[in-house]
Structure formats: structure tokens, C-alpha cells
Write an enzyme that holds these catalytic residues in place. Structure first.
Site, PDB file in Angstrom:
ATOM      1  N   SER A   1       9.276  -1.186  -8.201  1.00 59.80           N
ATOM      2  CA  SER A   1       9.242  -2.650  -8.295  1.00 59.80           C
ATOM      3  C   SER A   1       9.146  -3.122  -9.736  1.00 59.80           C
ATOM      4  O   SER A   1       9.504  -4.258 -10.054  1.00 59.80           O
ATOM      5  CB  SER A   1       8.059  -3.209  -7.493  1.00 59.80           C
ATOM      6  OG  SER A   1       8.151  -2.849  -6.139  1.00 59.80           O
TER       7      SER A   1
ATOM      8  N   LYS B   1       2.123   8.578  -1.896  1.00 58.34           N
ATOM      9  CA  LYS B   1       2.662   7.304  -1.417  1.00 58.34           C
ATOM     10  C   LYS B   1       3.849   7.650  -0.536  1.00 58.34           C
ATOM     11  O   LYS B   1       4.839   8.216  -1.004  1.00 58.34           O
ATOM     12  CB  LYS B   1       3.099   6.413  -2.579  1.00 58.34           C
ATOM     13  CG  LYS B   1       3.784   5.127  -2.127  1.00 58.34           C
ATOM     14  CD  LYS B   1       4.283   4.293  -3.299  1.00 58.34           C
ATOM     15  CE  LYS B   1       5.036   3.054  -2.830  1.00 58.34           C
ATOM     16  NZ  LYS B   1       5.567   2.252  -3.960  1.00 58.34           N
TER      17      LYS B   1
ATOM     18  N   TYR C   1       5.154  10.676  -4.643  1.00 62.22           N
ATOM     19  CA  TYR C   1       5.806   9.461  -4.136  1.00 62.22           C
ATOM     20  C   TYR C   1       7.088   9.868  -3.432  1.00 62.22           C
ATOM     21  O   TYR C   1       8.023  10.357  -4.063  1.00 62.22           O
ATOM     22  CB  TYR C   1       6.072   8.502  -5.297  1.00 62.22           C
ATOM     23  CG  TYR C   1       6.751   7.197  -4.938  1.00 62.22           C
ATOM     24  CD1 TYR C   1       6.890   6.752  -3.619  1.00 62.22           C
ATOM     25  CD2 TYR C   1       7.268   6.378  -5.944  1.00 62.22           C
ATOM     26  CE1 TYR C   1       7.506   5.555  -3.317  1.00 62.22           C
ATOM     27  CE2 TYR C   1       7.888   5.171  -5.659  1.00 62.22           C
ATOM     28  CZ  TYR C   1       8.005   4.770  -4.346  1.00 62.22           C
ATOM     29  OH  TYR C   1       8.617   3.569  -4.055  1.00 62.22           O
TER      30      TYR C   1
ATOM     31  N   ILE D   1       0.631   0.776  -1.238  1.00 66.64           N
ATOM     32  CA  ILE D   1       1.138   0.328  -2.540  1.00 66.64           C
ATOM     33  C   ILE D   1       2.246  -0.658  -2.208  1.00 66.64           C
ATOM     34  O   ILE D   1       3.304  -0.278  -1.723  1.00 66.64           O
ATOM     35  CB  ILE D   1       1.622   1.500  -3.406  1.00 66.64           C
ATOM     36  CG1 ILE D   1       0.443   2.438  -3.712  1.00 66.64           C
ATOM     37  CG2 ILE D   1       2.232   0.984  -4.711  1.00 66.64           C
ATOM     38  CD1 ILE D   1       0.796   3.652  -4.551  1.00 66.64           C
TER      39      ILE D   1
END
Length: 293
Positions: free
Chosen positions: A45, A161, A133, A203
């Protein structure tokens, strides 16, 4: 160590494409006031793929500077070259960064053994806590629970994540890695259910513009008050859905600009601004979620 509502922070940009540090400072204050549990700077992001190395490092360090120890700050340190991911992790060692979020290598499609060796090399090169991740929808590789279990044996690989949206993985990962291995959802739409299955938090993209609601929702969920948390989640579901009407972070940056959280909603190519046809979609989601009245 890491739990609750952690924001996948956007990186504000100016008209000429430069990082807008004044807006970044405003965002940090917004999240502290809202009760966000942690900031993850320069992840997906945060447009990590289109920032220069110098910008990447400066955004993380400026986020730390603005936070002044009032909120945890984690750094995105992923790369599709292992040596680059190691360099990023080493750069943030001793800076006050609470940990690193390291996405699986993208484009070059390593095998499970390659993924293991990649994260092993990073873990052995730095003392910072590492969050794996896994986001196969973007990277074209899937870090399987069995590989995660091998990596969980490294002391500084503390969690993952998981942006697969596959809720069955929470239980399987807990069985393979133990209850202390941190599991964070990377999918807002299933984040609350992820915690209900035994996860530790999220997250979040949605938290960029609905920080207080997300923080409250996950505080309730982690204290076992799922009915109250579900009421908030139902109201936020239009955002969970429509902030992905185009590629993230295009819609959320447009929304943050509409809400006055950042001065501009600019992105860097190859990402382009939210198409006009999507404006009413995101605007209605903001209204339906009671974020924009």
C-alpha cells in the site's frame, strides 16, 4: 509483539511525484489519535515497488521520527532478490523499527525450497523480528504452511501476514508453528473471521481511512467480544470490498484525499489515478461505512 489493527500505510505523493512528508506526518498523527496498534511503512500500500531505495529508507525513518515512540513502526523490506531484502533489513537495524515485513519474492517464482532459503538468509543476516508476507495474488508464489513451519524455527521469524483469504490456514499454521507464532490477516474482508479462527490481528488497507473503527473492532475481537466487533465489520464491509475496485492503493489514496487525510491522491506509474467511473463507487462505500457523512 504484533497484534490488533496494524495499518498498511499509504505513501502520500505530491504533484511532481515527490514524497509529501507533511501529509505523511499528518497520517502518523491520525493513526496515533485513532488507536491504531502499529504502522507498516512502505509495503504494498506504500508503493514500495515504485519508490527509490533512498525514498524507501527515508519514508520509514521519517515515519519513525514522526511517531516519536508513540506507536510501533514496521518497515516493508521485501525484494525479489535475496541480497536486496537483506540490505533493507540491515539498514533498519538499530533505528527503532519494531520489525520487518518481507513479502515473498515476486516475478521469479521460487520453489518452496527457494522461499525457505530466501527467508533463512534474511533471518541469519539480521536481528530484527521478521514477519513473512504471503500474497500469492500479487507475487505468483504461495508460501505454504509447511514451509512456514520450517521458517518458524528461526527465533527472529516471529509471524506471518497471510493475504490468501484462506481461513483454513489459520488453524493449520497454528498446529504447525504453535500458538505463539503471530498470524496477521492481509485481507480486510476476512480479517475478523481470521481472528475468530485464532489469528492475532490484521495489516489493513481499510485502516488508512477508518482507523478508529478498525482499532475498536479488533480490540473487541481480541477480547472475545465478537458480536460487537461484527457490527462494526458489517458497516465497514463496503470499504473492505470497494477499496479494491481498482488495484490497491489506487482507491484508498483517492479516498484519503477526499477525507482530507492527505493533500493529494497521486500515484506513480504504472499506477494511475482512480478512474472517474469508480469515483461514485468508492464515495458510496465511504458513506455506507459512515466514514464520510
Amino acid at each position: 509483539m504484533f497484534s490488533g489493527s496494524m495499518v498498511a500505510l499509504i505513501t502520500p505523493l505530491g504533484e511532481a511525484g515527490e514524497v509529501d512528508y507533511a501529509s505523511l506526518a499528518n497520517l502518523v498523527e491520525y493513526h496515533i489519535a485513532a488507536g491504531t496498534d502499529a504502522i507498516v511503512a512502505v509495503g504494498t500500500s506504500g508503493e514500495s515497488a515504485t519508490l527509490t531505495v533512498d525514498e524507501h529508507v527515508k519514508v520509514v525513518l521519517k515515519t519513525l521520527e514522526y511517531a516519536k515512540g508513540r506507536i510501533q513502526v514496521l518497515a516493508g523490506t521485501g525484494a525479489n532478490a535475496t541480497h536486496e531484502a537483506i540490505i533493507f533489513s540491515k539498514l533498519f537495524s538499530g533505528t527503532g523499527v519494531a520489525g520487518c515485513l518481507t513479502v515473498t519474492p515476486y516475478y521469479n517464482k521460487p520453489t518452496q525450497e527457494g522461499l525457505y532459503q530466501h527467508y533463512k538468509a534474511i533471518a541469519e543476516a539480521t536481528d530484527l523480528p521478521q514477519l513473512l508476507y504471503n500474497v500469492p495474488g500479487r507475487t505468483a508464489v504461495d508460501l505454504l504452511p509447511e514451509t512456514v513451519a520450517r521458517l518458524a524455527k528461526f527465533e527472529n521469524i516471529v509471524g506471518i501476514k497471510d493475504a490468501t483469504g484462506d481461513l483454513s490456514r489459520v488453524k493449520k499454521t497454528r498446529e504447525l508453528c504453535g500458538e505463539d507464532f503471530i498470524q496477521l490477516s492481509g485481507d480486510d474482508a476476512t480479517g475478523l473471521d481470521f481472528v475468530a479462527q485464532g489469528g492475532h490481528g490484521v495489516i489493513s488497507v481499510t485502516a488508512n481511512i477508518a482507523a478508529a473503527d478498525m482499532a475498536t473492532m479488533f480490540k473487541l475481537a481480541l477480547s472475545g467480544q465478537f458480536e460487537a466487533a461484527q457490527k462494526i465489520n458489517a458497516r465497514l464491509m463496503p470499504l473492505h470490498r470497494d477499496l479494491f475496485v481498482e488495484s490497491n492503493p489506487i482507491p484508498v489514496k483517492w479516498a484519503a484525499h477526499q477525507l482530507g487525510l492527505i493533500k493529494h491522491g497521486y500515484l506513480r506509474l504504472p499506477l494511475t489515478e482512480l478512474s472517474e467511473s469508480a469515483h461514485p463507487v468508492v464515495l458510496q462505500a465511504l458513506k455506507d461505512a459512515n466514514v464520510l457523512l
